[in-house]
Design a protein around this motif. Sequence first.
Motif, PDB file in Angstrom:
ATOM      1  N   GLY A  58       0.791  -1.222   0.000  1.00  0.00           N
ATOM      2  CA  GLY A  58       0.000   0.000   0.000  1.00  0.00           C
ATOM      3  C   GLY A  58       0.824   1.273   0.000  1.00  0.00           C
ATOM      4  N   ARG A  59       2.091   1.167  -0.312  1.00  0.00           N
ATOM      5  CA  ARG A  59       2.993   2.324  -0.340  1.00  0.00           C
ATOM      6  C   ARG A  59       3.044   2.872  -1.766  1.00  0.00           C
ATOM      7  N   ASN A  60       1.897   3.361  -2.235  1.00  0.00           N
ATOM      8  CA  ASN A  60       1.722   3.741  -3.634  1.00  0.00           C
ATOM      9  C   ASN A  60       2.603   4.907  -4.055  1.00  0.00           C
ATOM     10  N   ALA A  61       2.725   5.923  -3.221  1.00  0.00           N
ATOM     11  CA  ALA A  61       3.556   7.076  -3.586  1.00  0.00           C
ATOM     12  C   ALA A  61       5.012   6.658  -3.754  1.00  0.00           C
ATOM     13  N   GLU A  62       5.478   5.815  -2.861  1.00  0.00           N
ATOM     14  CA  GLU A  62       6.849   5.319  -2.960  1.00  0.00           C
ATOM     15  C   GLU A  62       7.024   4.437  -4.198  1.00  0.00           C
ATOM     16  N   ALA A  63       6.021   3.621  -4.496  1.00  0.00           N
ATOM     17  CA  ALA A  63       6.057   2.780  -5.695  1.00  0.00           C
ATOM     18  C   ALA A  63       6.097   3.640  -6.944  1.00  0.00           C
ATOM     19  N   ALA A  64       5.332   4.726  -6.954  1.00  0.00           N
ATOM     20  CA  ALA A  64       5.318   5.627  -8.108  1.00  0.00           C
ATOM     21  C   ALA A  64       6.687   6.263  -8.312  1.00  0.00           C
ATOM     22  N   ARG A  65       7.314   6.689  -7.221  1.00  0.00           N
ATOM     23  CA  ARG A  65       8.668   7.265  -7.340  1.00  0.00           C
ATOM     24  C   ARG A  65       9.664   6.223  -7.840  1.00  0.00           C
ATOM     25  N   ARG A  66       9.527   4.998  -7.341  1.00  0.00           N
ATOM     26  CA  ARG A  66      10.442   3.917  -7.755  1.00  0.00           C
ATOM     27  C   ARG A  66      10.239   3.593  -9.229  1.00  0.00           C
ATOM     28  N   LEU A  67       8.985   3.595  -9.690  1.00  0.00           N
ATOM     29  CA  LEU A  67       8.708   3.331 -11.100  1.00  0.00           C
ATOM     30  C   LEU A  67       9.276   4.447 -11.972  1.00  0.00           C
ATOM     31  N   GLU A  68       9.191   5.679 -11.500  1.00  0.00           N
ATOM     32  CA  GLU A  68       9.756   6.802 -12.251  1.00  0.00           C
ATOM     33  C   GLU A  68      11.267   6.637 -12.409  1.00  0.00           C
ATOM     34  N   VAL A  69      11.939   6.260 -11.341  1.00  0.00           N
ATOM     35  CA  VAL A  69      13.385   6.024 -11.411  1.00  0.00           C
ATOM     36  C   VAL A  69      13.678   4.865 -12.360  1.00  0.00           C
ATOM     37  N   HIS A  70      12.904   3.805 -12.243  1.00  0.00           N
ATOM     38  CA  HIS A  70      13.079   2.619 -13.094  1.00  0.00           C
ATOM     39  C   HIS A  70      12.975   2.993 -14.575  1.00  0.00           C
ATOM     40  N   LEU A  71      11.949   3.767 -14.922  1.00  0.00           N
ATOM     41  CA  LEU A  71      11.752   4.146 -16.320  1.00  0.00           C
ATOM     42  C   LEU A  71      12.777   5.178 -16.790  1.00  0.00           C
ATOM     43  N   SER A  72      13.307   5.966 -15.873  1.00  0.00           N
ATOM     44  CA  SER A  72      14.304   6.969 -16.257  1.00  0.00           C
ATOM     45  C   SER A  72      15.608   6.324 -16.722  1.00  0.00           C
ATOM     46  N   HIS A  73      15.831   5.079 -16.333  1.00  0.00           N
ATOM     47  CA  HIS A  73      17.048   4.388 -16.782  1.00  0.00           C
ATOM     48  C   HIS A  73      17.077   4.250 -18.298  1.00  0.00           C
ATOM     49  N   VAL A  74      15.909   4.144 -18.922  1.00  0.00           N
ATOM     50  CA  VAL A  74      15.847   4.064 -20.385  1.00  0.00           C
ATOM     51  C   VAL A  74      16.434   5.336 -20.990  1.00  0.00           C
ATOM     52  N   ILE A  75      16.069   6.462 -20.426  1.00  0.00           N
ATOM     53  CA  ILE A  75      16.590   7.739 -20.930  1.00  0.00           C
ATOM     54  C   ILE A  75      18.088   7.834 -20.695  1.00  0.00           C
ATOM     55  N   GLU A  76      18.526   7.416 -19.517  1.00  0.00           N
ATOM     56  CA  GLU A  76      19.954   7.469 -19.197  1.00  0.00           C
ATOM     57  C   GLU A  76      20.776   6.597 -20.141  1.00  0.00           C
ATOM     58  N   ASN A  77      20.195   5.505 -20.585  1.00  0.00           N
ATOM     59  CA  ASN A  77      20.909   4.558 -21.444  1.00  0.00           C
ATOM     60  C   ASN A  77      20.658   4.805 -22.926  1.00  0.00           C
ATOM     61  N   LEU A  78      20.101   5.941 -23.259  1.00  0.00           N
ATOM     62  CA  LEU A  78      19.766   6.235 -24.652  1.00  0.00           C
ATOM     63  C   LEU A  78      20.986   6.190 -25.563  1.00  0.00           C
ATOM     64  N   ASP A  79      22.139   6.610 -25.084  1.00  0.00           N
ATOM     65  CA  ASP A  79      23.345   6.565 -25.907  1.00  0.00           C
ATOM     66  C   ASP A  79      23.701   5.142 -26.322  1.00  0.00           C
ATOM     67  N   GLU A  80      23.419   4.178 -25.452  1.00  0.00           N
ATOM     68  CA  GLU A  80      23.682   2.780 -25.802  1.00  0.00           C
ATOM     69  C   GLU A  80      22.672   2.272 -26.832  1.00  0.00           C
ATOM     70  N   ILE A  81      21.456   2.783 -26.761  1.00  0.00           N
ATOM     71  CA  ILE A  81      20.387   2.327 -27.645  1.00  0.00           C
ATOM     72  C   ILE A  81      20.469   3.001 -29.018  1.00  0.00           C
ATOM     73  N   ARG A  82      20.977   4.212 -29.056  1.00  0.00           N
ATOM     74  CA  ARG A  82      20.978   5.021 -30.287  1.00  0.00           C
ATOM     75  C   ARG A  82      21.538   4.270 -31.498  1.00  0.00           C
ATOM     76  N   PRO A  83      22.666   3.545 -31.403  1.00  0.00           N
ATOM     77  CA  PRO A  83      23.170   2.830 -32.600  1.00  0.00           C
ATOM     78  C   PRO A  83      22.183   1.802 -33.144  1.00  0.00           C
ATOM     79  N   LEU A  84      21.323   1.265 -32.297  1.00  0.00           N
ATOM     80  CA  LEU A  84      20.357   0.277 -32.761  1.00  0.00           C
ATOM     81  C   LEU A  84      19.254   0.914 -33.593  1.00  0.00           C
ATOM     82  N   LEU A  85      19.066   2.203 -33.418  1.00  0.00           N
ATOM     83  CA  LEU A  85      18.025   2.909 -34.160  1.00  0.00           C
ATOM     84  C   LEU A  85      18.475   3.328 -35.554  1.00  0.00           C
ATOM     85  N   GLN A  86      19.758   3.314 -35.786  1.00  0.00           N
ATOM     86  CA  GLN A  86      20.283   3.809 -37.066  1.00  0.00           C
ATOM     87  C   GLN A  86      20.389   2.703 -38.100  1.00  0.00           C
TER      88      GLN A  86
END
Length: 86
Positions: A58-86
């Motif tokens: 029932g710790r929804n606010a904390e879960a929401a913050r954790r999910l935000e951090v989890h999803l932000s890793h995709v943005i942080e790793n964009l440089d690694e993903i970029r060559p796959l898009l080209q």
Amino acid sequence: MFFHETIVGACHNPFFVDALRRINRIRRLLAYRSTQDRRRYVPQSEEHLEILELLQQGRNAEAARRLEVHLSHVIENLDEIRPLLQ
């Protein structure tokens, strides 16, 4: 990938769900192209379990913050993903 859709779907906002489904389609394409390095799967799965545990407690606010951090890793790793898009 359905993990994120299930969590976001709980907000009952069709715009969020639709946006996430579109993002997941792109992620699937990238996942197919980047299966050489699977080291990230264990930490990502552990993050999923942490978020589920917070929701179960029932710790929804904390879960929401954790999910935000989890999803932000995709943005942080964009440089690694970029060559796959080209």
